[in-house]
Motif scaffolding. Sequence first.
Motif, PDB file in Angstrom:
ATOM      1  N   PHE A 126      27.964  38.339  27.271  1.00 17.17           N
ATOM      2  CA  PHE A 126      27.894  36.879  27.176  1.00 17.17           C
ATOM      3  C   PHE A 126      27.348  36.277  28.473  1.00 17.17           C
ATOM      4  CE2 PHE A 126      30.150  37.593  23.386  1.00 17.17           C
ATOM      5  CZ  PHE A 126      30.097  36.437  22.631  1.00 17.17           C
ATOM      6  N   LYS A 127      26.042  36.168  28.533  1.00 15.49           N
ATOM      7  CA  LYS A 127      25.350  35.604  29.708  1.00 15.49           C
ATOM      8  C   LYS A 127      25.113  34.107  29.489  1.00 15.49           C
ATOM      9  CE  LYS A 127      24.980  39.646  31.554  1.00 15.49           C
ATOM     10  NZ  LYS A 127      25.994  40.028  32.493  1.00 15.49           N
ATOM     11  N   HIS A 128      25.024  33.373  30.578  1.00 17.18           N
ATOM     12  CA  HIS A 128      24.866  31.913  30.470  1.00 17.18           C
ATOM     13  C   HIS A 128      23.616  31.521  29.698  1.00 17.18           C
ATOM     14  CE1 HIS A 128      21.720  31.046  33.514  1.00 17.18           C
ATOM     15  NE2 HIS A 128      22.138  32.188  34.028  1.00 17.18           N
ATOM     16  N   GLU A 129      22.569  32.346  29.742  1.00 17.49           N
ATOM     17  CA  GLU A 129      21.327  32.040  29.018  1.00 17.49           C
ATOM     18  C   GLU A 129      21.544  32.019  27.505  1.00 17.49           C
ATOM     19  OE1 GLU A 129      21.452  35.023  30.916  1.00 17.49           O
ATOM     20  OE2 GLU A 129      20.651  34.201  32.761  1.00 17.49           O
ATOM     21  N   ARG A 130      22.536  32.755  27.046  1.00 16.89           N
ATOM     22  CA  ARG A 130      22.809  32.856  25.605  1.00 16.89           C
ATOM     23  C   ARG A 130      23.685  31.720  25.095  1.00 16.89           C
ATOM     24  NH1 ARG A 130      25.004  38.339  23.786  1.00 16.89           N
ATOM     25  NH2 ARG A 130      24.366  37.502  21.797  1.00 16.89           N
ATOM     26  N   TYR A 131      24.257  30.924  25.998  1.00 17.33           N
ATOM     27  CA  TYR A 131      25.194  29.877  25.578  1.00 17.33           C
ATOM     28  C   TYR A 131      24.504  28.836  24.705  1.00 17.33           C
ATOM     29  CZ  TYR A 131      28.624  26.166  25.585  1.00 17.33           C
ATOM     30  OH  TYR A 131      29.509  25.211  25.183  1.00 17.33           O
ATOM     31  N   ASP A 132      25.189  28.459  23.640  1.00 16.92           N
ATOM     32  CA  ASP A 132      24.738  27.390  22.745  1.00 16.92           C
ATOM     33  C   ASP A 132      25.995  26.692  22.246  1.00 16.92           C
ATOM     34  OD1 ASP A 132      24.270  26.556  19.715  1.00 16.92           O
ATOM     35  OD2 ASP A 132      22.335  26.477  20.735  1.00 16.92           O
ATOM     36  N   ASP A 133      26.038  25.368  22.332  1.00 13.98           N
ATOM     37  CA  ASP A 133      27.225  24.595  21.937  1.00 13.98           C
ATOM     38  C   ASP A 133      27.753  24.961  20.552  1.00 13.98           C
ATOM     39  OD1 ASP A 133      27.661  23.111  24.201  1.00 13.98           O
ATOM     40  OD2 ASP A 133      26.639  21.323  23.483  1.00 13.98           O
ATOM     41  N   SER A 134      26.855  25.246  19.628  1.00 13.15           N
ATOM     42  CA  SER A 134      27.265  25.487  18.246  1.00 13.15           C
ATOM     43  C   SER A 134      27.323  26.957  17.854  1.00 13.15           C
ATOM     44  CB  SER A 134      26.300  24.789  17.281  1.00 13.15           C
ATOM     45  OG  SER A 134      26.256  23.419  17.561  1.00 13.15           O
ATOM     46  N   LEU A 135      26.371  27.740  18.355  1.00 14.81           N
ATOM     47  CA  LEU A 135      26.242  29.110  17.866  1.00 14.81           C
ATOM     48  C   LEU A 135      26.842  30.190  18.768  1.00 14.81           C
ATOM     49  CD1 LEU A 135      22.561  28.750  16.632  1.00 14.81           C
ATOM     50  CD2 LEU A 135      24.648  28.595  15.265  1.00 14.81           C
ATOM     51  N   MET A 136      26.792  29.995  20.073  1.00 16.10           N
ATOM     52  CA  MET A 136      27.264  31.016  21.019  1.00 16.10           C
ATOM     53  C   MET A 136      28.078  30.294  22.086  1.00 16.10           C
ATOM     54  SD  MET A 136      27.277  34.270  21.781  1.00 16.10           S
ATOM     55  CE  MET A 136      25.977  35.027  20.847  1.00 16.10           C
ATOM     56  N   ASN A 137      29.353  30.112  21.803  1.00 12.63           N
ATOM     57  CA  ASN A 137      30.187  29.281  22.664  1.00 12.63           C
ATOM     58  C   ASN A 137      31.502  29.987  23.023  1.00 12.63           C
ATOM     59  OD1 ASN A 137      31.717  29.062  20.298  1.00 12.63           O
ATOM     60  ND2 ASN A 137      30.666  27.189  19.700  1.00 12.63           N
ATOM     61  N   CYS A 138      32.450  29.240  23.547  1.00  8.31           N
ATOM     62  CA  CYS A 138      33.733  29.815  23.964  1.00  8.31           C
ATOM     63  C   CYS A 138      34.460  30.489  22.797  1.00  8.31           C
ATOM     64  CB  CYS A 138      34.618  28.759  24.629  1.00  8.31           C
ATOM     65  SG  CYS A 138      34.962  27.298  23.614  1.00  8.31           S
ATOM     66  N   PHE A 139      34.371  29.897  21.613  1.00  2.00           N
ATOM     67  CA  PHE A 139      35.018  30.470  20.436  1.00  2.00           C
ATOM     68  C   PHE A 139      34.377  31.809  20.078  1.00  2.00           C
ATOM     69  CE2 PHE A 139      36.953  30.777  16.361  1.00  2.00           C
ATOM     70  CZ  PHE A 139      38.031  29.904  16.356  1.00  2.00           C
ATOM     71  N   SER A 140      33.049  31.857  20.177  1.00  2.00           N
ATOM     72  CA  SER A 140      32.324  33.109  19.902  1.00  2.00           C
ATOM     73  C   SER A 140      32.764  34.207  20.863  1.00  2.00           C
ATOM     74  CB  SER A 140      30.812  32.903  20.064  1.00  2.00           C
ATOM     75  OG  SER A 140      30.363  31.821  19.311  1.00  2.00           O
ATOM     76  N   PHE A 141      32.953  33.843  22.123  1.00  2.00           N
ATOM     77  CA  PHE A 141      33.384  34.813  23.131  1.00  2.00           C
ATOM     78  C   PHE A 141      34.758  35.390  22.790  1.00  2.00           C
ATOM     79  CE2 PHE A 141      35.746  35.523  27.147  1.00  2.00           C
ATOM     80  CZ  PHE A 141      35.059  36.651  27.592  1.00  2.00           C
ATOM     81  N   VAL A 142      35.693  34.526  22.430  1.00  2.00           N
ATOM     82  CA  VAL A 142      37.051  34.979  22.113  1.00  2.00           C
ATOM     83  C   VAL A 142      37.050  35.843  20.856  1.00  2.00           C
ATOM     84  CG1 VAL A 142      39.363  34.217  21.404  1.00  2.00           C
ATOM     85  CG2 VAL A 142      38.208  33.103  23.325  1.00  2.00           C
ATOM     86  N   THR A 143      36.400  35.382  19.800  1.00  7.32           N
ATOM     87  CA  THR A 143      36.417  36.169  18.560  1.00  7.32           C
ATOM     88  C   THR A 143      35.642  37.476  18.717  1.00  7.32           C
ATOM     89  OG1 THR A 143      34.586  34.849  17.657  1.00  7.32           O
ATOM     90  CG2 THR A 143      36.828  34.218  17.000  1.00  7.32           C
ATOM     91  N   SER A 144      34.571  37.483  19.512  1.00  7.25           N
ATOM     92  CA  SER A 144      33.842  38.737  19.768  1.00  7.25           C
ATOM     93  C   SER A 144      34.714  39.723  20.518  1.00  7.25           C
ATOM     94  CB  SER A 144      32.568  38.474  20.567  1.00  7.25           C
ATOM     95  OG  SER A 144      31.641  37.784  19.791  1.00  7.25           O
TER      96      SER A 144
END
Length: 192
Positions: A126-144
């Motif tokens: 999870f790199k900062h370049e991949r962050y997206d408010d809707s698709l790749m966010n804090c929730f995505s990190f936790v569930t991944s």
Amino acid sequence: MQKSFISYEHCERRIFSFAAAYMCPICHFSVNPASEEVLEIPSPFLDKSEPMSVTLKPTDGLFLRDYKNGSDLHIGITNSKGEIFEFDSRGVSTGACWKQFLNIQIPVSTKKEEWDLILEKTSEKFKHERYDDSLMNCFSFVTSSLASIEEIAEFCKDKAVFSEKFLTESTKRAAKYISVYRHIEKYGFYII
């Protein structure tokens, strides 16, 4: 430590307040707090995280003061030492000191070393370049991160399923607490 409130019965009603009243808000007669069964209602919000759990807080502000139903929430996950790992537009970070958050234990039998390794591996992806408010966010990190744990992986594929399984009960309890807390703050008591 977050402010808790108390609950006691008088006039066949349950009264909630920050301290036992000496005058009943219903009948306006004297109340003897020592003779009433007083229950402490602890705050569900913490200022210190617990190991191997999920943490949840408002994106902006604090639950008791600022949160409104529907406001954005920020979610993180703790390692075996209780350090919060979070993902946002800056990438994965640790060591933040959160205030007034929910700490939710996820029922797993994972060993501490395995849990920490999972967080480490997920953090690398999870790199900062991949962050997206809707698709790749804090929730995505936790569930991944949690999807790597076989016994709960099936609940981590869908955000709604994950929320219902692990977050809904705690957030409903928190919403009730916030509602009663704010009413007490405004009027000095809450009666049911």
